[in-house]
Design a protein around this motif. Structure first.
Motif, PDB file in Angstrom:
ATOM      1  N   GLN A  55       0.828  -1.212   0.000  1.00  0.00           N
ATOM      2  CA  GLN A  55       0.000   0.000   0.000  1.00  0.00           C
ATOM      3  C   GLN A  55       0.860   1.258   0.000  1.00  0.00           C
ATOM      4  O   GLN A  55       0.568   2.206  -0.720  1.00  0.00           O
ATOM      5  CB  GLN A  55      -0.939   0.001   1.201  1.00  0.00           C
ATOM      6  CG  GLN A  55      -2.022  -1.055   1.070  1.00  0.00           C
ATOM      7  CD  GLN A  55      -2.848  -1.200   2.323  1.00  0.00           C
ATOM      8  OE1 GLN A  55      -2.296  -1.311   3.414  1.00  0.00           O
ATOM      9  NE2 GLN A  55      -4.154  -1.225   2.175  1.00  0.00           N
ATOM     10  N   ILE A  60      -2.552  -1.245  -5.488  1.00  0.00           N
ATOM     11  CA  ILE A  60      -3.935  -1.367  -5.022  1.00  0.00           C
ATOM     12  C   ILE A  60      -4.278  -2.757  -4.489  1.00  0.00           C
ATOM     13  O   ILE A  60      -5.336  -2.940  -3.911  1.00  0.00           O
ATOM     14  CB  ILE A  60      -4.943  -0.958  -6.125  1.00  0.00           C
ATOM     15  CG1 ILE A  60      -4.733  -1.759  -7.402  1.00  0.00           C
ATOM     16  CG2 ILE A  60      -4.835   0.523  -6.410  1.00  0.00           C
ATOM     17  CD1 ILE A  60      -5.753  -1.483  -8.493  1.00  0.00           C
ATOM     18  N   GLU A  83       3.394   5.210  -6.628  1.00  0.00           N
ATOM     19  CA  GLU A  83       2.678   5.895  -5.540  1.00  0.00           C
ATOM     20  C   GLU A  83       1.987   7.166  -6.031  1.00  0.00           C
ATOM     21  O   GLU A  83       0.920   7.510  -5.571  1.00  0.00           O
ATOM     22  CB  GLU A  83       3.618   6.202  -4.391  1.00  0.00           C
ATOM     23  CG  GLU A  83       4.755   7.134  -4.773  1.00  0.00           C
ATOM     24  CD  GLU A  83       5.843   7.189  -3.721  1.00  0.00           C
ATOM     25  OE1 GLU A  83       5.962   8.248  -3.108  1.00  0.00           O
ATOM     26  OE2 GLU A  83       6.526   6.194  -3.547  1.00  0.00           O
TER      27      GLU A  83
END
Length: 89
Positions: A55, A60, A83
């Motif tokens: 994460q 995802i 990111e």
């Protein structure tokens, strides 16, 4: 750049995919980048490495680096660091 997850254009599937940069500039042209594919599939062998903080890396789904699936691409095939890409979706 090395060790970062970037989104690149996979010419085989024509999809934008994540990949871990494992080398750059040490190929035929300085603009070439070597990546290892990232997948959300389960590890298949001892060379597949789970991404622990997926994460924080902007992914995802829980993901795995396929260390046996390497590609050398032109840096022109890369879009953005993972990111930053995921924050815009």
């Amino acid at each position: 750049m090395k060790g970062e997850i970037w989104i690149y254009l996979d010419t085989e599937s024509s999809k934008k995919r994540p990949g871990v940069i494992i080398g750059c500039g040490a190929t035929i042209a300085d603009i070439d980048v070597t990546i290892a594919k990232v997948t959300s599939q389960q590890p298949r062998n001892e060379f597949d490495v789970p991404i622990e903080h997926w994460q924080e890396a902007g992914l995802i789904k829980p993901s795995v680096v396929r260390c046996t699936k390497l590609k050398t691409l032109s840096s022109w095939n890369f879009y953005i660091r993972s990111e930053h890409f995921m924050k815009t979706i």
